[in-house]
Design a protein around this motif. Structure first.
Motif, PDB file in Angstrom:
ATOM      1  N   MET A   1      35.813  47.395  34.892  1.00  0.00           N
ATOM      2  CA  MET A   1      37.240  47.284  34.494  1.00  0.00           C
ATOM      3  C   MET A   1      38.360  48.034  35.330  1.00  0.00           C
ATOM      4  SD  MET A   1      37.430  44.865  32.151  1.00  0.00           S
ATOM      5  CE  MET A   1      39.246  45.172  31.785  1.00  0.00           C
ATOM      6  N   GLU A   2      37.742  48.983  36.029  1.00  0.00           N
ATOM      7  CA  GLU A   2      38.572  49.872  37.095  1.00  0.00           C
ATOM      8  C   GLU A   2      38.810  48.769  38.395  1.00  0.00           C
ATOM      9  OE1 GLU A   2      36.885  53.426  38.434  1.00  0.00           O
ATOM     10  OE2 GLU A   2      36.389  54.264  36.485  1.00  0.00           O
ATOM     11  N   LEU A   3      38.301  47.771  38.519  1.00  0.00           N
ATOM     12  CA  LEU A   3      38.281  46.929  39.728  1.00  0.00           C
ATOM     13  C   LEU A   3      39.182  45.465  39.402  1.00  0.00           C
ATOM     14  CD1 LEU A   3      34.656  46.834  41.591  1.00  0.00           C
ATOM     15  CD2 LEU A   3      36.937  48.213  41.835  1.00  0.00           C
TER      16      LEU A   3
ATOM     17  N   CYS B   1      44.119  40.136  29.382  1.00  0.00           N
ATOM     18  CA  CYS B   1      42.967  39.496  28.787  1.00  0.00           C
ATOM     19  C   CYS B   1      41.878  40.659  27.986  1.00  0.00           C
ATOM     20  CB  CYS B   1      42.132  38.979  30.038  1.00  0.00           C
ATOM     21  SG  CYS B   1      41.495  40.168  31.218  1.00  0.00           S
ATOM     22  N   SER B   2      41.150  40.228  27.166  1.00  0.00           N
ATOM     23  CA  SER B   2      40.291  41.376  26.616  1.00  0.00           C
ATOM     24  C   SER B   2      39.124  41.919  27.465  1.00  0.00           C
ATOM     25  CB  SER B   2      39.634  40.681  25.370  1.00  0.00           C
ATOM     26  OG  SER B   2      38.698  39.959  26.059  1.00  0.00           O
ATOM     27  N   LYS B   3      38.625  42.954  27.324  1.00  0.00           N
ATOM     28  CA  LYS B   3      37.630  43.496  28.092  1.00  0.00           C
ATOM     29  C   LYS B   3      36.491  42.674  28.117  1.00  0.00           C
ATOM     30  CE  LYS B   3      34.688  47.766  28.717  1.00  0.00           C
ATOM     31  NZ  LYS B   3      34.322  49.133  28.090  1.00  0.00           N
ATOM     32  N   GLU B   4      36.295  42.130  27.229  1.00  0.00           N
ATOM     33  CA  GLU B   4      35.083  41.169  26.988  1.00  0.00           C
ATOM     34  C   GLU B   4      35.181  39.832  27.955  1.00  0.00           C
ATOM     35  OE1 GLU B   4      36.725  42.491  24.584  1.00  0.00           O
ATOM     36  OE2 GLU B   4      34.941  43.987  23.951  1.00  0.00           O
ATOM     37  N   GLU B   5      36.277  39.402  27.940  1.00  0.00           N
ATOM     38  CA  GLU B   5      36.587  38.188  28.882  1.00  0.00           C
ATOM     39  C   GLU B   5      36.614  38.462  30.439  1.00  0.00           C
ATOM     40  OE1 GLU B   5      39.826  35.607  26.500  1.00  0.00           O
ATOM     41  OE2 GLU B   5      40.626  37.806  27.014  1.00  0.00           O
ATOM     42  N   ALA B   6      37.002  39.643  30.714  1.00  0.00           N
ATOM     43  CA  ALA B   6      36.898  39.941  32.156  1.00  0.00           C
ATOM     44  C   ALA B   6      35.603  40.491  32.670  1.00  0.00           C
ATOM     45  CB  ALA B   6      38.019  41.357  32.386  1.00  0.00           C
TER      46      ALA B   6
ATOM     47  N   VAL C   1      33.404  37.122  33.258  1.00  0.00           N
ATOM     48  CA  VAL C   1      33.717  36.680  34.535  1.00  0.00           C
ATOM     49  C   VAL C   1      33.287  37.663  35.722  1.00  0.00           C
ATOM     50  CG1 VAL C   1      35.380  35.918  36.115  1.00  0.00           C
ATOM     51  CG2 VAL C   1      35.889  35.632  33.552  1.00  0.00           C
ATOM     52  N   PHE C   2      33.186  38.791  35.584  1.00  0.00           N
ATOM     53  CA  PHE C   2      32.626  39.830  36.418  1.00  0.00           C
ATOM     54  C   PHE C   2      31.137  39.387  36.518  1.00  0.00           C
ATOM     55  CE2 PHE C   2      36.198  42.925  36.721  1.00  0.00           C
ATOM     56  CZ  PHE C   2      36.184  42.872  38.009  1.00  0.00           C
ATOM     57  N   HIS C   3      30.441  39.287  35.490  1.00  0.00           N
ATOM     58  CA  HIS C   3      29.023  39.065  35.255  1.00  0.00           C
ATOM     59  C   HIS C   3      28.486  37.613  35.847  1.00  0.00           C
ATOM     60  CE1 HIS C   3      25.477  40.403  32.554  1.00  0.00           C
ATOM     61  NE2 HIS C   3      25.012  39.578  33.558  1.00  0.00           N
ATOM     62  N   ILE C   4      29.505  36.725  35.581  1.00  0.00           N
ATOM     63  CA  ILE C   4      29.072  35.333  36.002  1.00  0.00           C
ATOM     64  C   ILE C   4      29.137  35.307  37.611  1.00  0.00           C
ATOM     65  CG2 ILE C   4      29.795  33.117  36.269  1.00  0.00           C
ATOM     66  CD1 ILE C   4      30.773  33.504  33.074  1.00  0.00           C
ATOM     67  N   GLY C   5      30.239  35.896  38.097  1.00  0.00           N
ATOM     68  CA  GLY C   5      30.397  36.090  39.636  1.00  0.00           C
ATOM     69  C   GLY C   5      29.294  36.588  40.256  1.00  0.00           C
ATOM     70  N   LEU C   6      28.614  37.653  39.729  1.00  0.00           N
ATOM     71  CA  LEU C   6      27.574  38.440  40.205  1.00  0.00           C
ATOM     72  C   LEU C   6      26.297  37.536  39.941  1.00  0.00           C
ATOM     73  CD1 LEU C   6      28.164  42.070  38.788  1.00  0.00           C
ATOM     74  CD2 LEU C   6      27.976  41.274  41.520  1.00  0.00           C
ATOM     75  N   LEU C   7      26.175  36.828  38.992  1.00  0.00           N
ATOM     76  CA  LEU C   7      25.007  36.167  38.994  1.00  0.00           C
ATOM     77  C   LEU C   7      24.960  35.174  39.945  1.00  0.00           C
ATOM     78  CD1 LEU C   7      24.893  35.536  35.015  1.00  0.00           C
ATOM     79  CD2 LEU C   7      23.273  36.863  36.262  1.00  0.00           C
ATOM     80  N   CYS C   8      26.115  34.448  40.145  1.00  0.00           N
ATOM     81  CA  CYS C   8      26.102  33.595  41.414  1.00  0.00           C
ATOM     82  C   CYS C   8      26.025  33.898  42.904  1.00  0.00           C
ATOM     83  CB  CYS C   8      27.416  32.774  41.309  1.00  0.00           C
ATOM     84  SG  CYS C   8      27.614  31.811  39.856  1.00  0.00           S
TER      85      CYS C   8
ATOM     86  N   GLU D   1      36.687  37.690  43.941  1.00  0.00           N
ATOM     87  CA  GLU D   1      37.963  37.761  44.717  1.00  0.00           C
ATOM     88  C   GLU D   1      39.008  37.385  43.600  1.00  0.00           C
ATOM     89  OE1 GLU D   1      37.401  36.885  49.420  1.00  0.00           O
ATOM     90  OE2 GLU D   1      38.011  35.100  47.990  1.00  0.00           O
ATOM     91  N   ILE D   2      38.923  36.446  42.994  1.00  0.00           N
ATOM     92  CA  ILE D   2      39.936  36.029  41.936  1.00  0.00           C
ATOM     93  C   ILE D   2      40.315  37.193  41.001  1.00  0.00           C
ATOM     94  CG2 ILE D   2      40.348  34.460  40.231  1.00  0.00           C
ATOM     95  CD1 ILE D   2      39.192  32.256  41.778  1.00  0.00           C
ATOM     96  N   VAL D   3      39.296  37.719  40.268  1.00  0.00           N
ATOM     97  CA  VAL D   3      39.315  38.710  39.340  1.00  0.00           C
ATOM     98  C   VAL D   3      39.766  39.920  39.727  1.00  0.00           C
ATOM     99  CG1 VAL D   3      37.665  37.671  37.565  1.00  0.00           C
ATOM    100  CG2 VAL D   3      36.735  39.300  39.452  1.00  0.00           C
ATOM    101  N   THR D   4      39.417  40.496  40.976  1.00  0.00           N
ATOM    102  CA  THR D   4      39.984  41.643  41.534  1.00  0.00           C
ATOM    103  C   THR D   4      41.257  41.413  42.426  1.00  0.00           C
ATOM    104  OG1 THR D   4      38.513  41.290  43.702  1.00  0.00           O
ATOM    105  CG2 THR D   4      37.664  42.635  41.813  1.00  0.00           C
ATOM    106  N   GLY D   5      41.487  40.437  42.846  1.00  0.00           N
ATOM    107  CA  GLY D   5      42.328  40.183  43.734  1.00  0.00           C
ATOM    108  C   GLY D   5      42.484  40.602  44.971  1.00  0.00           C
ATOM    109  N   ARG D   6      41.107  40.867  45.446  1.00  0.00           N
ATOM    110  CA  ARG D   6      41.023  41.528  46.910  1.00  0.00           C
ATOM    111  C   ARG D   6      40.207  40.479  47.616  1.00  0.00           C
ATOM    112  NH1 ARG D   6      39.150  47.801  46.204  1.00  0.00           N
ATOM    113  NH2 ARG D   6      40.092  48.336  44.143  1.00  0.00           N
ATOM    114  N   LYS D   7      40.485  40.740  49.004  1.00  0.00           N
ATOM    115  CA  LYS D   7      39.744  39.698  49.871  1.00  0.00           C
ATOM    116  C   LYS D   7      38.375  40.348  50.261  1.00  0.00           C
ATOM    117  CE  LYS D   7      43.406  37.638  52.584  1.00  0.00           C
ATOM    118  NZ  LYS D   7      43.782  37.522  53.997  1.00  0.00           N
ATOM    119  N   ASN D   8      37.165  39.517  50.079  1.00  0.00           N
ATOM    120  CA  ASN D   8      36.019  40.100  50.265  1.00  0.00           C
ATOM    121  C   ASN D   8      35.765  40.566  51.826  1.00  0.00           C
ATOM    122  OD1 ASN D   8      32.979  40.267  50.127  1.00  0.00           O
ATOM    123  ND2 ASN D   8      32.808  38.469  51.306  1.00  0.00           N
ATOM    124  N   HIS D   9      36.886  39.951  52.814  1.00  0.00           N
ATOM    125  CA  HIS D   9      36.504  40.453  54.250  1.00  0.00           C
ATOM    126  C   HIS D   9      37.213  41.674  54.584  1.00  0.00           C
ATOM    127  CE1 HIS D   9      40.531  38.301  54.671  1.00  0.00           C
ATOM    128  NE2 HIS D   9      40.542  39.138  55.654  1.00  0.00           N
TER     129      HIS D   9
END
Length: 661
Positions: free
Chosen positions: A562-564, A573-578, A581-588, A528-536
């Motif tokens: 990166m489109e999201l 931020c760099s593409k690698e940084e973003a 974080v996306f990757h870690i969110g998906l792992l969790c 949610e934080i990296v996309t700025g969108r509510k999950n619900h």
């Protein structure tokens, strides 16, 4: 004379009993607790699924897909999962329907109750539950067109003495009338009543049937309930795969003008008198309960049996944690609405200014129920024992007045959700601040899980429970649902609690609580934080009608994550940084708890640049689709991810035990 009516069911069933029915386990439940809809019967299949973990994920996803349609129209059917062999098949079909006499709110409550109870059938590959007003079923095959099957049964209520003379004949005639009329009625629902003696009956088929299948279903249920329940039972249910038929001595539905016949004035007066009497009885009960609560709250031994709360009261009164009630009342200007910071599941939070000039946040809790009192003492005990820069600091509490109060440090920027999901305020959250929030929240959870003296699971990690100080540094708040573990415990078995949409699928299904549930919630929060969108509400906002999780997984597989990224973060931020974080969110947020990384590992991954991360496996709920995906509002839609897919708004719903908040 007969009059068709609709309304809210008020059923009371005999004591609980269990018996076997053609290879399926059937449970007949007793009275509903805490005002929840009564469970009439539960039927669990005799065969277990060969792949329980995958089946659980599909189960939760299917029920997610049903919920939105149920809350909108009273009916929903869906399926999810894949598999090409008996050993790998994880497909789950589901169907839910409320009886037409339930109001939309009562329908949501009934569905929420069935949603919590039906997982008790797992790991059976099929199960169904009949509640007083709704029905929910799942299975490994498509059963939605079934009208009757081998698990059909009848439930009879013979408590309360013998029915009046002539009742059996009257009830039988009514059951015949409603079952004859239901296949041709709107939504396959028809109800009728008669007087002298008073009798009431209703029949309804699921909307997945056609008219001829409905006719066969109600005829079968009619014959069974009349044969097994009359003449001795004052109430009877015919429970079939595709319908329910019910009769009773009581008006289990409220009056409505259906144009289904005449009916004289005495019948109307009888119902009005009954309703008025019920209202006055309810008011009397509420008044007695209120007075009793006030008196009870002043006894020294108020909570002797609540987690040792009497000892806690004495300890608090003698410690630096104790605040005077009148002092906090004045600090908040008599709990003035102008000072209200927010509304939580167990009370309201107000800003206050103490005589020494300190700003505080005062959490106001009323002891309306045993459960709320437990939550208060739970929060005092846990939060007073943990200290970390990313946890909100408990300054003290008041236990002497008519209500109990918690006093926390005041954080001027309130909660993360006030910024993240506001089109204007989110500009204050640049990449650096968002990353610090992500990392700080991970550090706070890591401390709770493994570094504090007591091992704590929060159970309600979400944006509204992450508070921000003057520099937008995060602090985890609201420990009312938190639970602590003993050193030798692998998990806790608890009632369902938390916020749908942030709750891990294995916790929703089995109620077995581990740190992995917090890790899943954290993963959703990160995304949610990296996309700025509510999950619900991402289904409604997506042109493709996909949930946030489905959208992220789709773009992850396509290499277009990166489109999201929140447009506000572009160029920050760099593409690698973003992508990290996306990757870690998906792992969790992976469906399987066993592959979610522990929070200390998450902190390590966030702190390490360029480190190779494992490939995430598929998250749950990615098959949840909204009505925007196609123009057919009657199709399968998303459900109860308590963020916006749950009762009461329907996705910031948090629940504890069976109750929504």
């Amino acid at each position: 004379m007969h009059r068709r009516r609709a309304g809210r069911s008020r059923n009371h069933l005999p004591a609980a009993a269990c018996f076997l029915l053609l290879g399926a386990v059937v449970t007949v439940a007793g009275d509903a607790a805490s005002g929840a809809p009564a469970i009439v019967a539960t039927v669990c299949g005799a065969t277990q699924t060969p792949n329980p973990e995958a089946f659980d994920v599909s189960f939760v996803t299917t029920l997610e897909m049903i919920y939105q349609n149920v809350t909108r129209s009273g009916f929903g059917a869906a399926s999810s999962g894949t598999g090409n062999s008996s050993n790998s098949n994880s497909t789950v079909f589901g169907l839910g329907q409320c009886l037409a006499y339930l109001s939309p709110t009562d329908c949501q409550l009934c569905y929420a109750q069935s949603r919590v109870k039906l997982p008790h059938c797992l790991p059976a590959d099929a199960g169904r539950i009949y509640l007083d007003g709704c029905f929910l079923r799942y299975g490994a095959r498509n059963f939605t067109a079934d009208a009757v099957d081998a698990s059909d049964t009848a439930v009879c209520n013979a408590t309360g003495g013998q029915p009046e003379p002539g009742f059996a004949a009257s009830a039988a005639a009514l059951v015949g009338n409603v079952t004859e009329a239901a296949p041709g009625a709107k939504d396959y629902y028809y109800a009728s009543s008669s007087e002298s003696p008073a009798a009431y009956a209703a029949a309804q088929c699921w909307r997945s049937l056609n008219a001829s299948a409905c006719a066969a279903c109600v005829a079968s249920a009619r014959d069974r309930v009349l044969r097994q329940c009359l003449p001795g039972a004052v109430e009877g249910y015919g429970l079939n795969a595709g319908c329910v038929v019910r009769y009773s001595t009581r008006p289990f539905y409220l009056a409505a003008d259906t144009g289904g016949g005449g009916g004289d004035g005495s019948s109307s007066r009888h119902i009005v008198i009954t309703v008025i009497a019920s209202v006055f009885t309810a008011l009397a009960v509420i008044g007695i309960a209120f007075v009793w609560t006030k008196m009870r709250s002043r006894r020294d031994d108020l909570h002797d049996d609540m987690y040792g709360s009497a000892e806690i009261i004495r300890a608090i009164a003698a410690s630096h944690l104790s605040f005077k009630y009148d002092e906090l009342r004045r600090a908040t200007d008599e709990f003035n609405q102008i000072n209200k910071l927010g509304q939580g599941g167990y009370g309201s939070v107000y800003k206050g200014v103490l005589p020494d000039g300190r700003e505080v946040a005062v959490k106001r809790l009323f002891f309306n129920t045993r459960q709320w009192a437990d939550q208060f003492f739970n929060e005092v005990k846990l939060v007073s024992q943990v200290q970390h820069k990313n946890l909100v600091k408990l300054l003290g509490c008041s236990v002497e007045g008519p209500e109990s109060l918690l006093v926390y440090e005041y954080l001027c920027n309130t909660s993360l959700d006030h910024y993240l999901f506001d089109a204007f305020k989110k500009n204050a959250l640049d990449w650096e601040r968002r990353f610090e929030i992500i990392l700080g929240t991970a550090e706070g959870l890591s401390y709770l899980h493994s570094a504090s003296e007591i091992r704590i699971i929060h159970r309600d990690i979400k944006a509204s429970n992450v508070l921000l100080d003057e520099r937008f540094r995060p602090k985890i708040a609201d420990f009312g649902l938190a639970r602590n573990f003993m050193d030798d415990q692998s998990h806790l078995s608890t009632g369902l609690a938390g916020t749908f949409g942030y709750m891990a699928p294995e916790y929703i299904v089995h109620g077995q609580l581990t740190e992995k549930a917090d890790i899943y919630s954290y993963g959703v929060l990160v995304l949610e934080i990296v996309t700025g969108r509510k999950n619900h509400n991402s289904v409604a906002s997506s042109s493709e009608g996909l949930s946030l999780m489905a959208l992220i997984w789709k773009h992850y597989n396509a290499g277009t994550l990166m489109e999201l990224l929140d447009p506000n973060l572009h160029e920050q931020c760099s593409k690698e940084e973003a992508l990290q974080v996306f990757h870690i969110g998906l792992l969790c947020a992976q469906a399987s708890p066993n592959v979610r990384p522990p929070m200390w590992k998450v902190v390590e991954m966030l702190s390490s640049k360029g480190k190779l991360l494992p490939r995430p496996t598929q998250p749950p709920f990615i098959n949840v689709k909204g009505s925007n995906a196609n123009g057919d509002s009657s199709g399968s839609v998303s459900l109860m991810s308590n963020s916006d897919k749950s009762p009461f708004s329907l996705n910031q719903l948090s629940v504890s035990g069976m109750q929504a908040r």
